[in-house]
Structure formats: structure tokens, C-alpha cells
Design a protein around this motif. Structure first.
Motif, PDB file in Angstrom:
ATOM      1  N   ARG A   2       0.812  -1.205   0.000  1.00 51.26           N
ATOM      2  CA  ARG A   2       0.000   0.000   0.000  1.00 51.26           C
ATOM      3  C   ARG A   2       0.843   1.251   0.000  1.00 51.26           C
ATOM      4  O   ARG A   2       1.911   1.296  -0.543  1.00 51.26           O
ATOM      5  N   ARG A  51      -3.934  -7.347  -7.815  1.00 50.16           N
ATOM      6  CA  ARG A  51      -5.006  -6.376  -8.056  1.00 50.16           C
ATOM      7  C   ARG A  51      -5.717  -6.002  -6.757  1.00 50.16           C
ATOM      8  O   ARG A  51      -6.021  -4.845  -6.496  1.00 50.16           O
ATOM      9  N   THR A  52      -5.955  -7.004  -5.926  1.00 54.35           N
ATOM     10  CA  THR A  52      -6.684  -6.767  -4.681  1.00 54.35           C
ATOM     11  C   THR A  52      -5.817  -6.066  -3.639  1.00 54.35           C
ATOM     12  O   THR A  52      -6.289  -5.198  -2.922  1.00 54.35           O
ATOM     13  N   GLY A  56      -3.906  -0.584  -5.679  1.00 53.08           N
ATOM     14  CA  GLY A  56      -4.398   0.693  -5.207  1.00 53.08           C
ATOM     15  C   GLY A  56      -3.287   1.731  -5.141  1.00 53.08           C
ATOM     16  O   GLY A  56      -3.492   2.888  -5.505  1.00 53.08           O
ATOM     17  N   CYS A  57      -2.102   1.321  -4.687  1.00 49.98           N
ATOM     18  CA  CYS A  57      -0.991   2.264  -4.563  1.00 49.98           C
ATOM     19  C   CYS A  57       0.017   2.118  -5.702  1.00 49.98           C
ATOM     20  O   CYS A  57       0.501   3.102  -6.246  1.00 49.98           O
ATOM     21  N   TRP A  60      -2.232  -0.386 -11.495  1.00 52.47           N
ATOM     22  CA  TRP A  60      -2.353  -1.645 -12.233  1.00 52.47           C
ATOM     23  C   TRP A  60      -1.063  -1.966 -12.967  1.00 52.47           C
ATOM     24  O   TRP A  60      -0.691  -3.121 -13.147  1.00 52.47           O
ATOM     25  N   HIS A  61      -0.331  -0.906 -13.394  1.00 52.08           N
ATOM     26  CA  HIS A  61       0.865  -1.112 -14.199  1.00 52.08           C
ATOM     27  C   HIS A  61       2.120  -1.263 -13.354  1.00 52.08           C
ATOM     28  O   HIS A  61       3.190  -1.562 -13.879  1.00 52.08           O
ATOM     29  N   GLY A  69      -2.725   6.975  -2.489  1.00 45.58           N
ATOM     30  CA  GLY A  69      -1.945   5.880  -1.934  1.00 45.58           C
ATOM     31  C   GLY A  69      -0.541   6.292  -1.543  1.00 45.58           C
ATOM     32  O   GLY A  69       0.279   5.446  -1.190  1.00 45.58           O
ATOM     33  N   ASN A 130      -4.642  -4.155   5.357  1.00 42.12           N
ATOM     34  CA  ASN A 130      -6.062  -4.391   5.634  1.00 42.12           C
ATOM     35  C   ASN A 130      -6.378  -5.876   5.661  1.00 42.12           C
ATOM     36  O   ASN A 130      -7.207  -6.332   6.429  1.00 42.12           O
ATOM     37  N   PHE A 164      -6.238  -6.113 -17.761  1.00 43.71           N
ATOM     38  CA  PHE A 164      -7.697  -5.967 -17.628  1.00 43.71           C
ATOM     39  C   PHE A 164      -8.497  -6.876 -18.554  1.00 43.71           C
ATOM     40  O   PHE A 164      -9.691  -7.062 -18.354  1.00 43.71           O
TER      41      PHE A 164
END
Lengths: 189, 589
Positions: A2, A51-52, A56-57, A60-61, A69, A130, A164
């Protein structure tokens, strides 16, 4: 994987800690012997877990960058090897926004992460993720990063489709970059 | 689009209102402008997002009152969907306000599915569900702050809704069939839509989100008969337009200047004026990139409803270096106090200060900090309404130097934190008590500045924030009451968690939900807690009330929404145990 609230690179002391940690990790048994090459199914699972837990931080790349983030580091430009990535995911990075994903990373007397135990930690020094991950899941994420992210150049259309798939318009901008002006999409039915 | 039968019924409804039958709540009729103008008089219905055009979120129903509320219990629940993830989000959430008409509820989930629920007979029965097939990754990858949809609007025989991927959708109220839809925002540019539409005079007013992705914000009006856009007013002026002189850089920062509009505004029919809040400038924290006041970011904006022409603005945080949005709803109130009778607009800003301005002119009246800790400024100039340290001669504003993120003060603690003293969750206003209730986030957080480089830092669909926040400090909340006539705080109930869901006011109660799952009723005068119930899921949505079969109910969506569990959870680690969910709760006596 994260956020990193500190936009500056790690201090010399912290960098030294990481090098030391990587060495300790081998001897402490966090690092495992080199596993077989990941299968396509492993990489798909790795992508799903990435991905999960990471996108977020690190995005995707994997290029990271600023935002809500924080300034997550680029995994496309990373020089970390598999074991170092595993250590970083499992133990996080103290004093940054990178949280630890191993439930017991800083519990007990083993001091399995950077030689730090509960009594060595000041409040907020390490952040818990998390959701925690199993060691095998961390390994699969590392395999995914090594196979699909590390060492790649600027993300493009093919990278986007690989992540994706074709069911979304998410990759369209790589084919048709957007200029300024009002939204121009036509009415639909 | 509207049949003769429906027009006839609409006329009958207007006549019923005129005859004073409104309190009965029985309207088998289309929704018209006349009904919306009198929405506050339809006691048993809730046909506008904020209950009425004035955004009071105040209902006159009083079966559930200070004496009876102790007997309030769950009447029924309905499980909804939309919990799946997409883009960077692992789950969707619920932030919507249900609408109620004639015993039917209209609610949305985070991905924009609309549910019609029949509440007659003491239970909730799903009549239909309209799934707009939102492109999860296209939208979810650039939704800065969660998979959110805050509700629908009603017009004629249609239910009007938004989707996260930027569409306006008209659904037949009876059948649930999609009648038409229009792409109104463009996710390829970082634009998404999370707010509920506001229907004024047959036009759906849409706001947009995306300031964290370098959009140029706007408010747009769509004619619901022709489906055509009537006007689109940009919140960042084009070169040469009034306000453009407040972007003083040499690299066209205004092109990616932010100014989102993602919270539903209010409407004053007496002046035909829509009042709408405008969000932060972009990049959020690198204010040196965009010297100048950066109009109309962080402002309340008043526009002509027919043309979108800007009538006035009031800016709260010029050259904002904090991410102190002003997207909040403006509550339109007529108050009597020491200054005489006033027609005011109330706005609880993310900067932790509540403001009252003359709603006809935008002239400043009063300002009151409503958070316990506010460090970014010494206060508000009582003459101008600007922060005390504001210096019009300077391009970059340095408020309290120790609490202003800059390129030389790269890591800074700010109070309130960047999520604001009050975020999108709506306030409520009790006109009888002239009391304004604010759902407060009592917070500080840490901001780290990252220098933005012209020509390099902006990339389509990538964060454009000039840094980022982190949350090493415990965050709590409160419900804070303010006398709308004087601006004086009259009460504060502190809560263990930030207020992330918004409020409802009734004659002698205030209802609120907490992200740990608790819903509570407070005494409207003392804020004493009179009732509490644990829903077992995170509450990130406002309560509302309606009546059916002669009985009053409280309705509330339960399902952790928004950005909290992704970006701010370290300030409330206890909330990590809250699992995503998606449920409509309805309470009755």
C-alpha cells in the motif's frame, strides 16, 4: 502493498537495514529455496492477488507514483529480487506507508522481520495491511511482479489488455489519447 | 415521454397539494416541478435527494419522536447487490439516500443499479432492479474515493440515475425498463459520476468527480424530454473568462485544475438559482504549481438554472494546499436573529469551518469552526470571510506556515486532515429550532508534497495530486449543532468514529449512522443519545424517513462505502474488522 507517505527515498540507515534484512531473511527462513517457474495459472492468481492487495498504490501497471496511496515505488523499475520482494510484502517497510502482509510479521520472539520485535516498534512505525496474506500467496505475487511487471518499460495498450482483458473500455486511451474539451461520447440506447 | 394520463394525474397531485392533502402522502401521480417545489409538504414522501430543494433533510413526520424512539426496532431488511469490486476497488459500498413515493422506495448500490422496493404491508418486496451494466474497470480504476452512487431523482414517470462510468439513465418507474441513457462524463479523461442528479424544471443537473485525476470540473443540465444538454458550466474558467486571472501560472494549470462537483446541490426557486459546491484544485497539495486563488475551486457557486450562468461565488480556501473541497451541499434557510431576517446559504466546509452567506448575493455573513482542532489558519476575517492570513497580492497562499504543505515544508500535519472536517455526508437543518447539524470528522493527518512538473506529471487516468496523505493519528467524530442565525455552536456529541454517513432531522430528533455499524437517534435540542442500534455493517449513508400504511419508518443503507477503508483506515484501525455488506435497513415502532 500500500501507500508510502514519505516521498523521499529511504535514508541510508533504512537502505542498510533492507540489505541486512534481505540477508537475515535468508538465514531466518523467510526466504525459501527457488521454486519452480510459475505456471500460467499461478500468474493469473498472482495478478488477482496483486489487483486486490497492491494495485491501489502501485497502480495496475506497477509504476506506483503519487496519489491517495502516497508515493508508492515503481515495481517496473525495482531492482529487488524475488526474496527481497517477498520480504517487502511480508514485512512491509518500517516508517513508510508500505504495510506488512504477514499476520505474525512482528509478533513473538523470532524477530523475523528486520530483526524487529514488538518491543522495538514505536506506534505507527509499521502499518498492518487491511488483509493479511499466506506466505504462498506472497510468493505468487512476487512471481507475478517478476514475470509481468519488473523491467518493463512505460505501460502501453498490450500491458493494459494483459491486466484488464478486453471486456472493458479501460484500455481505450492507449489507442485514442484524449484531448481537452467536453465529453464527446454519443448518446446511447 | 409523459402520457396524457400522467399529465392528468400530475395536475391532480398539484391540486391535492393546493387543497392541503399533502400530509396523507398518497400520490398516484407523476413527479412535476410543482411537486418538487412542495416536496417538504409531502410529509410521508421523500422525493428529492436532500428531501427538499433547500437541502434541509428535515421531515415533519413525528410518530417517531423523543418519547417513542426508544421503541424503534428493525421492521424489515432487503439485501442488495453491488458489493463486487472493480478497478482499484475490492468492493462496492452504499452511500445513497433512498427516495420514497407512495410507499415505494428507490435506492441504488455503488455500481448504479436501481432497486424499486414496495414497502406496503410491513415488509420490503423488490419490484424491479435496473442494472446499468457499469464498466467496472473503466470507472473503478479512476474513482479516487470508492465505488459510490448516492441516489436517484424522480421526474414524470421516470427514475433518473447516474452511473460511475458517466451515464445519465432514465428508467421507467413502473416496469424498470431503461427508456434512454446518455453519456455525460468521460472516464477516459478521469471523469466519473457519484452524486445523485438534481432535477430542476425538467432538467437533470449532474456534477462530476475527478479532481484527483486532473479533470476540469463542470456542472451540466440535461433536458429530460429531448435528452439533449441544455448547458454545461465549467468550474474552472476558460482563458479570458472572469476568474481566469486567478490562475497565474505560465503552464496552463487550469486545464487540469480540478474543481469537481460530486455532491448534489440545492435550488432557490425565488431567484431561479442553483447553488452547488465546487471541489479542490489540482494538484491537491502542490499549490506552487498553480499560483493564484484558483477560482472557482473550493467555492460555493450560484448559477442561473435556465442558462448555467454564474451569478455569484464564495470561495473558502483560496489557492488551497490541503485538499479542502467545498463540494458540500448548501443548505438554504430563512432565519431570524440578531441581524434580523436573513436568507442564507449554509455550507460546512472540509476546511473545518461552517459558513453562512447571503444566498442572493454570496456576501459573507458568519463563519464558525466546527471541529475541535483546527490548525491551518488562525481564523476567518469577519469582514471578508477569507482566512486571516490570506494575502491577495501573493500567488501562493501560506496560511499557518507550520501547517501548510509546500515544496519546502514537504511533510506536514494538518488539522482537519485532508478528508476534511466534514466530507460529503450531508448536514440536516431543523427550521423550527433554526439549528444546523453537521456530521463531523474530528481529524488531523499527514500530507507529503511531491513537486508537480509541467508537461510531465499529468497523465490521463493517473493520479494528479502533487503528493499524498497518510493517517498516523487517531480519528474520531462528532455531531455538532450550530444556531443558524448567529453561527454559535449549541452542542457537540462526540463519537468514537468519524461521521461518514450524514444526518436526518425530524421535529425533535436527529438520526445518524456510524462506520462501526451503529445507528443512533439524538435529542434535537441537547444531542443526548436516545436510541442506538448496531446494524452489524458499516454505515456510510444518510438516514431518511417516510410513511406508508399510516406508519412512519426510518430507512438507511448499510454497507461500508467510500474511500475510508482504503485510504484512511490507519486513523481508525478498529474499523478494519468491518466487512463489506449491502443491505437496506428499515426501522419502525
Amino acid at each position: 502493498m500500500r501507500r508510502d507517505g514519505n516521498t523521499r527515498g529511504p535514508s541510508l540507515l533504512v537502505r542498510g537495514l533492507f540489505v541486512l534484512a534481505a540477508l537475515l531473511a535468508v538465514t531466518a527462513g523467510i526466504a525459501r529455496a527457488q521454486p519452480p517457474a510459475p505456471s500460467p495459472a499461478d500468474l493469473e492468481l498472482g495478478k488477482k492477488l496483486y489487483r486486490t492487495n497492491c494495485a491501489g498504490c502501485h497502480k495496475w501497471h506497477g509504476n506506483g507514483g503519487g496519489g491517495y496511496g502516497g508515493d508508492a515505488l515503481s515495481l517496473r523499475h525495482t531492482t529487488l529480487d524475488r526474496e527481497q520482494i517477498i520480504t517487502t510484502i511480508g514485512c512491509g517497510r518500517p516508517s513508510t506507508g508500505m504495510p506488512y502482509h504477514l499476520r505474525d510479521a512482528y509478533e513473538g520472539d523470532e524477530k523475523k522481520c528486520y530483526g524487529l520485535g514488538p518491543s522495538d516498534l514505536s506506534p505507527g512505525m509499521v502499518l498492518a495491511a487491511n488483509a493479511f496474506l499466506r506466505p504462498s500467496e506472497i510468493g505468487i505475487i512476487a512471481d507475478y511482479v517478476l514475470a509481468r511487471v519488473k523491467g518493463r518499460g512505460e505501460p502501453g495498450y498490450d500491458d493494459c489488455l494483459e491486466f484488464f482483458g478486453t471486456g472493458s473500455r479501460v484500455c481505450n486511451i492507449f489507442k485514442s489519447p484524449v484531448e481537452g474539451g467536453p465529453a464527446a461520447a454519443p448518446p446511447g440506447k | 415521454m409523459i402520457s396524457f394520463r400522467n399529465r392528468l394525474l400530475g395536475g391532480c397531485a398539484a391540486a391535492l397539494i393546493a387543497l392541503g392533502f399533502a400530509a396523507g402522502g398518497a400520490y398516484a401521480a407523476d413527479v412535476t416541478q410543482e411537486r418538487l417545489l412542495n416536496a417538504d409538504q409531502e410529509a410521508g414522501n421523500w422525493i428529492l435527494h436532500h428531501k427538499d430543494f433547500s437541502a434541509h433533510r428535515y421531515a415533519t413526520l413525528d410518530q417517531i419522536n423523543a418519547s417513542t424512539v426508544k421503541n424503534l426496532k428493525v421492521a424489515w431488511t432487503v439485501q442488495l447487490g453491488g458489493i463486487e469490486g472493480g478497478g482499484i476497488w475490492s468492493h462496492g459500498g452504499l452511500e445513497g439516500t433512498p427516495l420514497a413515493e407512495d410507499g415505494f422506495l428507490y435506492v441504488t448500490d455503488g455500481w448504479g443499479s436501481v432497486y424499486k422496493i414496495d414497502t406496503h404491508g410491513g415488509e420490503g418486496k423488490l419490484v424491479w432492479k435496473m442494472d446499468p451494466k457499469t464498466d467496472h474497470d473503466w470507472a473503478g480504476a479512476i474513482a479516487c474515493c470508492g465505488v459510490d452512487n448516492r441516489g436517484v431523482a424522480l421526474w414524470g414517470d421516470m427514475v433518473i440515475s447516474h452511473t460511475l462510468d458517466g451515464r445519465l439513465v432514465a428508467t421507467d418507474k413502473e416496469s424498470g425498463k431503461v427508456l434512454w441513457q446518455r453519456q455525460i462524463a468521460n472516464p477516459d479523461k478521469g471523469e466519473v459520476v457519484t452524486g445523485a442528479p438534481l432535477v430542476v424544471k425538467g432538467m437533470a443537473i449532474t456534477g462530476v468527480a475527478g479532481a484527483e485525476y486532473g479533470i476540469r470540473g463542470w456542472i451540466a443540465a440535461t433536458d429530460l424530454k429531448t435528452h439533449a444538454e441544455v448547458w454545461r458550466t465549467y468550474t474552472i474558467p476558460a482563458k479570458g473568462e472572469p476568474g481566469s486571472e486567478t490562475w497565474k501560472d505560465d503552464h496552463n494549470a487550469a486545464a487540469n485544475g480540478g474543481g469537481s462537483t460530486w455532491v448534489t446541490g440545492s435550488y432557490d426557486p425565488s431567484t431561479n438559482t442553483i447553488v452547488w459546491g465546487v471541489g479542490n484544485p489540482g494538484p491537491d497539495w502542490d499549490s506552487a504549481y498553480r499560483p493564484g486563488d484558483n477560482l472557482y475551486t473550493d467555492s460555493s457557486l450560484a448559477v442561473d438554472a435556465d442558462t448555467g450562468r454564474i451569478k455569484w461565488h464564495f470561495q473558502h480556501t483560496p489557492n488551497d494546499p490541503y485538499d479542502y473541497d467545498s463540494v458540500a451541499e448548501n443548505v438554504l434557510a430563512d432565519v431570524n436573529g440578531p441581524h434580523g431576517a436573513m436568507k442564507i446559504a449554509l455550507e460546512a466546509d472540509r476546511n473545518g469551518i461552517g459558513y453562512a452567506v447571503d444566498r442572493n448575493t454570496g456576501k459573507f455573513i458568519w463563519a464558525t469552526p466546527f471541529v475541535k482542532k483546527l490548525t491551518w489558519t488562525k481564523g476567518v476575517n469577519p469582514e471578508t470571510g477569507k482566512p486571516m492570513e490570506y494575502d491577495a497580492s501573493k500567488g501562493q497562499q501560506i496560511y499557518n506556515p507550520e501547517a501548510t504543505p509546500t515544496r519546502t515544508n514537504k511533510v506536514t500535519i494538518i488539522c482537519p486532515g485532508n478528508m476534511g472536517g466534514k466530507n460529503w455526508p450531508p448536514t440536516a437543518y431543523n427550521p423550527k429550532l433554526q439549528t444546523w447539524y453537521i456530521p463531523v470528522i474530528e481529524s488531523c493527518n499527514k500530507v507529503t508534497v511531491e513537486e508537480t512538473v509541467p508537461g510531465k506529471s499529468y497523465k490521463s487516468r493517473e493520479f494528479f495530486t502533487g503528493g499524498g496523505p497518510s493517517n498516523p493519528i487517531k480519528i474520531t467524530g462528532s455531531v455538532t449543532a450550530i444556531d443558524a442565525a448567529t453561527g454559535k455552536i449549541t452542542g457537540k456529541l462526540e463519537t468514537p468514529f468519524p461521521m461518514l454517513g450524514g444526518l436526518l432531522a425530524t421535529p425533535d430528533l436527529v438520526f445518524a449512522g456510524q462506520p462501526d455499524g451503529h445507528v443512533m437517534a439524538l435529542d434535537a435540542k441537547t444531542l443526548a443519545k436516545l436510541w442506538d442500534f448496531n446494524t452489524g455493517g458499516g454505515v456510510s449513508a444518510p438516514p431518511m424517513t417516510f410513511s406508508v400504511d399510516g406508519k412512519q419508518y426510518i430507512a438507511l443503507l448499510v454497507g461500508q462505502g467510500g474511500a475510508w477503508d482504503k485510504w484512511f483506515i490507519d486513523g481508525t484501525p478498529e474499523l478494519k474488522k468491518i466487512a463489506p455488506s449491502s443491505t437496506l435497513y428499515v426501522f419502525g415502532l
